[in-house]
Motif scaffolding. Structure first.
Motif, PDB file in Angstrom:
ATOM      1  N   LEU A   1     -17.240 -17.962  -8.108  1.00  0.00           N
ATOM      2  CA  LEU A   1     -16.646 -16.873  -8.852  1.00  0.00           C
ATOM      3  C   LEU A   1     -15.191 -16.760  -8.407  1.00  0.00           C
ATOM      4  CD1 LEU A   1     -17.513 -14.537 -10.832  1.00  0.00           C
ATOM      5  CD2 LEU A   1     -17.241 -13.086  -8.816  1.00  0.00           C
ATOM      6  N   ASP A   2     -14.267 -16.831  -9.358  1.00  0.00           N
ATOM      7  CA  ASP A   2     -12.848 -16.679  -9.028  1.00  0.00           C
ATOM      8  C   ASP A   2     -12.488 -15.202  -8.984  1.00  0.00           C
ATOM      9  OD1 ASP A   2     -12.611 -19.385  -9.038  1.00  0.00           O
ATOM     10  OD2 ASP A   2     -11.262 -19.506 -10.763  1.00  0.00           O
ATOM     11  N   ILE A   3     -11.851 -14.788  -7.906  1.00  0.00           N
ATOM     12  CA  ILE A   3     -11.345 -13.423  -7.776  1.00  0.00           C
ATOM     13  C   ILE A   3      -9.833 -13.558  -7.725  1.00  0.00           C
ATOM     14  CG2 ILE A   3     -11.385 -11.320  -6.374  1.00  0.00           C
ATOM     15  CD1 ILE A   3     -14.134 -12.182  -5.355  1.00  0.00           C
ATOM     16  N   GLN A   4      -9.202 -13.236  -8.849  1.00  0.00           N
ATOM     17  CA  GLN A   4      -7.804 -13.623  -9.055  1.00  0.00           C
ATOM     18  C   GLN A   4      -6.915 -12.408  -9.268  1.00  0.00           C
ATOM     19  OE1 GLN A   4      -7.345 -16.690 -12.005  1.00  0.00           O
ATOM     20  NE2 GLN A   4      -5.429 -15.858 -12.775  1.00  0.00           N
ATOM     21  N   ALA A   5      -5.810 -12.340  -8.525  1.00  0.00           N
ATOM     22  CA  ALA A   5      -4.865 -11.241  -8.720  1.00  0.00           C
ATOM     23  C   ALA A   5      -3.451 -11.712  -8.420  1.00  0.00           C
ATOM     24  CB  ALA A   5      -5.220 -10.056  -7.826  1.00  0.00           C
TER      25      ALA A   5
ATOM     26  N   LYS B   1      -6.443  -5.053  -8.199  1.00  0.00           N
ATOM     27  CA  LYS B   1      -6.981  -5.111  -9.576  1.00  0.00           C
ATOM     28  C   LYS B   1      -7.282  -6.548 -10.014  1.00  0.00           C
ATOM     29  CE  LYS B   1      -4.923  -0.876 -11.443  1.00  0.00           C
ATOM     30  NZ  LYS B   1      -3.876  -0.552 -10.447  1.00  0.00           N
ATOM     31  N   ALA B   2      -8.070  -7.229  -9.222  1.00  0.00           N
ATOM     32  CA  ALA B   2      -8.388  -8.627  -9.514  1.00  0.00           C
ATOM     33  C   ALA B   2      -9.210  -8.768 -10.793  1.00  0.00           C
ATOM     34  CB  ALA B   2      -9.157  -9.230  -8.342  1.00  0.00           C
ATOM     35  N   ASP B   3      -9.030  -9.948 -11.447  1.00  0.00           N
ATOM     36  CA  ASP B   3      -9.926 -10.367 -12.531  1.00  0.00           C
ATOM     37  C   ASP B   3     -11.029 -11.216 -11.914  1.00  0.00           C
ATOM     38  OD1 ASP B   3      -8.673  -9.403 -14.891  1.00  0.00           O
ATOM     39  OD2 ASP B   3      -7.075 -10.883 -14.545  1.00  0.00           O
ATOM     40  N   PHE B   4     -12.208 -11.091 -12.471  1.00  0.00           N
ATOM     41  CA  PHE B   4     -13.320 -11.946 -12.050  1.00  0.00           C
ATOM     42  C   PHE B   4     -13.548 -12.990 -13.133  1.00  0.00           C
ATOM     43  CE2 PHE B   4     -13.737  -8.134  -9.654  1.00  0.00           C
ATOM     44  CZ  PHE B   4     -14.331  -8.497  -8.450  1.00  0.00           C
ATOM     45  N   ASN B   5     -13.467 -14.261 -12.761  1.00  0.00           N
ATOM     46  CA  ASN B   5     -13.674 -15.337 -13.735  1.00  0.00           C
ATOM     47  C   ASN B   5     -14.666 -16.349 -13.181  1.00  0.00           C
ATOM     48  OD1 ASN B   5     -11.533 -14.592 -15.641  1.00  0.00           O
ATOM     49  ND2 ASN B   5     -10.135 -15.179 -14.000  1.00  0.00           N
ATOM     50  N   ALA B   6     -15.393 -17.003 -14.104  1.00  0.00           N
ATOM     51  CA  ALA B   6     -16.215 -18.138 -13.687  1.00  0.00           C
ATOM     52  C   ALA B   6     -15.273 -19.254 -13.271  1.00  0.00           C
ATOM     53  CB  ALA B   6     -17.097 -18.590 -14.833  1.00  0.00           C
ATOM     54  N   GLY B   7     -15.466 -19.785 -12.068  1.00  0.00           N
ATOM     55  CA  GLY B   7     -14.584 -20.850 -11.587  1.00  0.00           C
ATOM     56  C   GLY B   7     -15.379 -22.005 -11.029  1.00  0.00           C
ATOM     57  N   GLY B   8     -14.820 -22.656 -10.028  1.00  0.00           N
ATOM     58  CA  GLY B   8     -15.430 -23.884  -9.511  1.00  0.00           C
ATOM     59  C   GLY B   8     -14.905 -25.017 -10.374  1.00  0.00           C
ATOM     60  N   ALA B   9     -14.095 -25.917  -9.783  1.00  0.00           N
ATOM     61  CA  ALA B   9     -13.343 -26.889 -10.576  1.00  0.00           C
ATOM     62  C   ALA B   9     -14.224 -27.673 -11.562  1.00  0.00           C
ATOM     63  CB  ALA B   9     -12.607 -27.844  -9.631  1.00  0.00           C
ATOM     64  N   ALA B  10     -15.292 -28.290 -11.060  1.00  0.00           N
ATOM     65  CA  ALA B  10     -16.093 -29.138 -11.953  1.00  0.00           C
ATOM     66  C   ALA B  10     -16.903 -28.302 -12.937  1.00  0.00           C
ATOM     67  CB  ALA B  10     -17.020 -30.045 -11.151  1.00  0.00           C
ATOM     68  N   GLN B  11     -17.194 -27.063 -12.558  1.00  0.00           N
ATOM     69  CA  GLN B  11     -17.875 -26.181 -13.517  1.00  0.00           C
ATOM     70  C   GLN B  11     -16.907 -25.835 -14.665  1.00  0.00           C
ATOM     71  OE1 GLN B  11     -21.150 -22.890 -12.871  1.00  0.00           O
ATOM     72  NE2 GLN B  11     -19.175 -22.020 -12.375  1.00  0.00           N
ATOM     73  N   ASN B  12     -15.623 -25.676 -14.334  1.00  0.00           N
ATOM     74  CA  ASN B  12     -14.616 -25.479 -15.382  1.00  0.00           C
ATOM     75  C   ASN B  12     -14.530 -26.709 -16.278  1.00  0.00           C
ATOM     76  OD1 ASN B  12     -13.984 -23.098 -14.051  1.00  0.00           O
ATOM     77  ND2 ASN B  12     -12.227 -23.979 -12.954  1.00  0.00           N
TER      78      ASN B  12
ATOM     79  N   GLU C   1      -4.889 -19.149 -21.753  1.00  0.00           N
ATOM     80  CA  GLU C   1      -5.870 -18.114 -21.388  1.00  0.00           C
ATOM     81  C   GLU C   1      -5.650 -17.690 -19.935  1.00  0.00           C
ATOM     82  OE1 GLU C   1      -8.595 -17.147 -23.621  1.00  0.00           O
ATOM     83  OE2 GLU C   1      -7.196 -18.193 -24.953  1.00  0.00           O
ATOM     84  N   LEU C   2      -6.147 -16.513 -19.595  1.00  0.00           N
ATOM     85  CA  LEU C   2      -6.143 -16.094 -18.186  1.00  0.00           C
ATOM     86  C   LEU C   2      -7.328 -16.741 -17.480  1.00  0.00           C
ATOM     87  CD1 LEU C   2      -5.207 -12.325 -18.001  1.00  0.00           C
ATOM     88  CD2 LEU C   2      -3.903 -14.297 -17.213  1.00  0.00           C
ATOM     89  N   GLY C   3      -7.078 -17.304 -16.311  1.00  0.00           N
ATOM     90  CA  GLY C   3      -8.161 -17.965 -15.577  1.00  0.00           C
ATOM     91  C   GLY C   3      -8.526 -19.281 -16.243  1.00  0.00           C
ATOM     92  N   PRO C   4      -9.481 -20.002 -15.662  1.00  0.00           N
ATOM     93  CA  PRO C   4      -9.874 -21.290 -16.214  1.00  0.00           C
ATOM     94  C   PRO C   4     -10.828 -21.108 -17.396  1.00  0.00           C
ATOM     95  CG  PRO C   4     -11.047 -20.880 -14.174  1.00  0.00           C
ATOM     96  CD  PRO C   4     -10.208 -19.674 -14.435  1.00  0.00           C
TER      97      PRO C   4
END
Ligand code: ADP
Ligand code: MG
Ligand code: MG
Length: 338
Positions: free
Chosen positions: A14-18, A53-64, A326-329
């Motif tokens: 899980l990407d926690i991005q800010a 105020k982070a965004d939560f995105n599905a991440g993990g390089a190969a999962q992207n 897009e924001l995030g992957p």
């Protein structure tokens, strides 16, 4: 395309991005543009990002990458395996994958939480700090339990980040590919992989039908293998000529370089190809996180469809462009078609 023709393996995160600043980078000793594994001293960063105020995105390089390939391909083309925890973060990942139709077969660890990747954005840079947690608990046994999926697939895509987790699982796919003349593709993932996981990486090298990475990863490979060059075409040609287990397929090496041309070397060919990147207006760039993952997704979709090298690269660049907007992957909806 057959059902689940592509099987991808790596770390579901899980990407926690800010948006951060130099002070935040300094607090954790991070470089503006890097990817590292979290140590004890980094564990506060996730709270700090959430407080920004982070965004939560599905991440993990190969999962992207797997989501990207499925975004392009017909229904039920891609399956992704990895290990998550028993928590709401894992549910978030499953939801994000479902949205593009990516099928997940996760091992669920009873003790560890789902892995997190802290992403600190400063201008056009992003620094990633990953706490693998459950993702570190993947076991080759899980792959063996799902061997019917392995048999069904014709192409295996392994994220290099998984070299820190389960080399036996990676080697099981690599050897199966060589034995059955299927396609094995690996991404270099991050400079620290060739640097600190050199032996693990080298163990997989004879099995690479395709290997993909960016310019900093290629240069890190060159440094750790004493190639005495920083020249990307030279490094690509070197990788293409390394010994190969399955002689029925020639190896293809793909090095992306952000806005600079994508370099491709093919085994036994003197000429190194360069494919210019289509310019994208700065105002259209939302976030370049995952550009390389998206590129790999488009590229691998092209390979699965049996497209020419030129088209595969073009599909990679096309998907990278969509992802950058897009924001995030992530990839845009409604779906666009190549
Ligand atoms: P990574 O995300 O692994 O660092 P790159 O930065 O090399 O990977 O980006 C991969 C691909 O994404 C590039 O080959 C290109 O097609 C596309 N890309 C990345 N950044 C940009 C950009 N600013 N403008 C246009 N295309 C880009
Ligand atoms: Mg880059
Ligand atoms: Mg990358």
């Amino acid at each position: 395309m057959g059902k689940y023709e592509i099987l991808a393996l790596e770390n579901p995160l899980l990407d926690i991005q800010a948006v951060g600043d130099q002070a935040l980078l300094d607090k954790y000793g991070l470089k503006p543009n890097d990817a590292i594994l979290a140590e004890e001293k980094h564990m506060g960063i996730y709270e700090d990002l959430i407080n920004r105020k982070a965004d939560f995105n599905a991440g993990g390089a190969a999962q992207n990458t797997a989501r990207g390939a499925q975004y392009i391909l017909p229904e039920d083309s891609v399956v992704f395996v990895g290990c998550v925890g028993k928590d709401k973060y894992a549910d978030l990942l499953v939801e994000a994958n479902k949205k593009v139709g990516l099928h997940t077969v996760y091992r669920v660890d009873e003790e560890q939480p789902t892995g997190r990747c802290g992403v600190v954005i400063t201008g056009h840079d992003r620094s990633m700090c990953t706490d693998l947690a459950a993702a570190n608990c993947y076991k080759v046994e899980h792959l063996k339990e799902n061997w019917d999926l392995v048999k069904q697939a014709k192409l295996y895509f392994v994220g290099g980040y998984h070299l820190t987790v389960s080399v036996p699982a990676i080697m099981a796919l690599a050897e199966e590919a060589a034995k059955e003349n299927k396609i094995f593709m690996l991404s270099l993932s991050a400079p620290f992989i060739p640097q600190f996981f050199k032996d693990q990486l080298d163990q997989t090298a004879p099995y690479w039908d395709y290997v993909v990475g960016n310019e900093t990863e290629a240069r890190s490979y060159a440094a750790s293998h004493d190639l005495n060059t920083e020249d990307i075409p030279t490094i690509a040609r070197h990788l293409a000529q390394l010994p190969k287990a399955n002689s029925q397929r020639k190896r293809t090496v793909i090095i992306t370089q952000g806005t600079d041309p994508t370099v491709v070397a093919v085994q036994d060919e003197d000429k190194v190809h360069e494919f210019p990147v289509h310019a994208i207006d700065k105002s259209e760039i939302a976030d370049t996180t995952g550009a390389g993952d998206a590129f790999a997704g488009g590229f691998v979709a092209g390979v699965a469809k049996g497209e020419s090298l030129k088209t595969c690269v073009d599909m990679g660049q096309w998907l990278a462009h969509l992802s950058i907007k897009e924001l995030g992957p992530a990839y845009p909806f409604p779906k666009q078609t190549y």
